[in-house]
Design an enzyme around this catalytic site. Sequence first.
Site, PDB file in Angstrom:
ATOM      1  N   PHE A  12       0.854  -1.191   0.000  1.00 24.46           N
ATOM      2  CA  PHE A  12       0.000   0.000   0.000  1.00 24.46           C
ATOM      3  C   PHE A  12       0.886   1.235   0.000  1.00 24.46           C
ATOM      4  O   PHE A  12       1.784   1.359   0.830  1.00 24.46           O
ATOM      5  CB  PHE A  12      -0.912   0.020   1.227  1.00 24.46           C
ATOM      6  N   ASP A  50       9.219   2.730   1.584  1.00 25.23           N
ATOM      7  CA  ASP A  50       8.038   3.424   2.092  1.00 25.23           C
ATOM      8  C   ASP A  50       7.947   3.130   3.585  1.00 25.23           C
ATOM      9  O   ASP A  50       7.517   2.051   3.996  1.00 25.23           O
ATOM     10  CB  ASP A  50       6.787   2.937   1.342  1.00 25.23           C
ATOM     11  N   LYS A  76       2.576   9.778   8.403  1.00 21.28           N
ATOM     12  CA  LYS A  76       1.860   9.256   9.572  1.00 21.28           C
ATOM     13  C   LYS A  76       2.396   9.799  10.905  1.00 21.28           C
ATOM     14  O   LYS A  76       2.082  10.910  11.256  1.00 21.28           O
ATOM     15  CB  LYS A  76       1.853   7.724   9.535  1.00 21.28           C
TER      16      LYS A  76
HETATM   17  C1  PLP Z   1      -0.801   5.267   5.172  1.00 20.28           C
HETATM   18  C2  PLP Z   1       0.210   4.865   4.185  1.00 20.28           C
HETATM   19  C3  PLP Z   1       0.396   5.578   2.991  1.00 20.28           C
HETATM   20  C4  PLP Z   1      -0.498   6.737   2.591  1.00 20.28           C
HETATM   21  O1  PLP Z   1      -0.407   7.809   3.453  1.00 20.28           O
HETATM   22  P1  PLP Z   1      -1.539   8.973   3.371  1.00 20.28           P
HETATM   23  O2  PLP Z   1      -1.072   9.984   4.372  1.00 20.28           O
HETATM   24  O3  PLP Z   1      -2.835   8.338   3.710  1.00 20.28           O
HETATM   25  O4  PLP Z   1      -1.531   9.494   1.986  1.00 20.28           O
HETATM   26  C5  PLP Z   1       1.405   5.166   2.142  1.00 20.28           C
HETATM   27  N1  PLP Z   1       2.192   4.124   2.442  1.00 20.28           N
HETATM   28  C6  PLP Z   1       2.059   3.421   3.582  1.00 20.28           C
HETATM   29  C7  PLP Z   1       2.982   2.272   3.874  1.00 20.28           C
HETATM   30  C8  PLP Z   1       1.054   3.743   4.489  1.00 20.28           C
HETATM   31  O5  PLP Z   1       0.876   3.031   5.611  1.00 20.28           O
END
Ligand code: PLP
Length: 405
Positions: free
Chosen positions: A139, A224, A253
């Site tokens: 994700f 990420d 986050k």
């Molecule tokens: C939450 C998340 C995102 C997206 O972040 P947003 O602030 O919702 O755009 C991308 N990558 C990972 C691994 C995430 O947990």
Amino acid sequence: MSTPKVSRETFDKVMVPNYNPQAIVPVRGEGSRLWDQQGREYIDFAGGIAVNLLGHCHPALVEALESQARQLWHLSNVYTNEPALRLAQQLTERTFADRVFFCNSGAEANEAAFKLARKYGHDHYGADKYEIISFEQSFHGRTLFTVTVGGQLKYRQGFEPVPGGVTHVPYNDLEALRKVISEKTCAVVMEPIQGEGGVIPADPGFAQAVRQLCDDNHALLVYDEIQTGVGRTGDLYAYEALGVTPDILTSAKGLGGGFPIGAMLCRAEVAESFGFGAHGSTFGGNPLGCAVAGKVLELLQDPQLLAGVSHRHDLIVEGLEQINARHRIFREIRGKGLLIGAELVEPWHGQAGQFLAEGREQGVLVLMAGPNVLRFTPSLIMPEADIRDGLAKLEVAVGQVMAAN
Ligand SMILES: *Cc1c(COP(=O)(O)O)cnc(C)c1O
């Protein structure tokens, strides 16, 4: 004029239905506790999905926000500002990175990372070096480029045509990656622990071999760390424990402890490909977000805080194992630090939502990571008493769900 009354029902009348929020509306938070419109109390293992890193309304973060709010809110990037410069200094001193780009969310940080990887490939190897490889179930956010790189079809379907040149292979499967990586690959993108995909950690051997394959093919390695970063796994960033250094890292986050901010970190040589005018954001690096994130990083320098993460991990995992000994409901409990997943046994697959809803009824908030996994991403300083209370409430909820089915 009096403030108009609103409730969960209002949501369905005035909001786009892309979310289906829980039946309560929290109005106040403190530490790891929340209170709803009716004054009912909840113990919070969700932490705003790994965002409220130091709980709700941490006094030092409130103070950082208030004092910056009295000083300066916004300039745009026509000017730089002191909180952004200080935050970038902190991030570059404490990570592999030499350069930072600020934005407002995780998806934006990844969008910047993917664009930079493409641009770096073009600049150094020509227009054929554009392919991005990422992993199934990953994700990376909800913009068109990030749902394309993300490995979950459901987030992409119906939005085609999506950007091209993106390939997905199974996570932790080195042979599958070896088959598709080539000199056309500009980047491999991975989460050190897949969060939304079910709390699935990368095997260290796999992570190290991915680094080698990237080097062999002149591809950048993009981590990420939007969910795993900022102390969540017990290190400032999860790459440290894997013994792998990425070329680009994204963070969001927990970085602002609840204030929206994202960051893309990279080496100086990679940063060169984002020359003047190549990318931008109006709000990115605004003084409010940077002041709060700077305070978050300052508080994380306390070694006791990070040590407390693994202690709390043990407490939660032991508690879940005890629940499991009595109810036989979890197939596996996994994750690192305060990113913990409890996969339901197979007969309960698809039912994680029931446990969430019943937990809420019992006064404890947890998350799902897909339909089969309960996820826990609480505050890194959640009080031990709250952990015990919350797990006791969760056990009542587990019993209720099992009795009702
Ligand atoms: C939450 C998340 C995102 C997206 O972040 P947003 O602030 O919702 O755009 C991308 N990558 C990972 C691994 C995430 O947990």
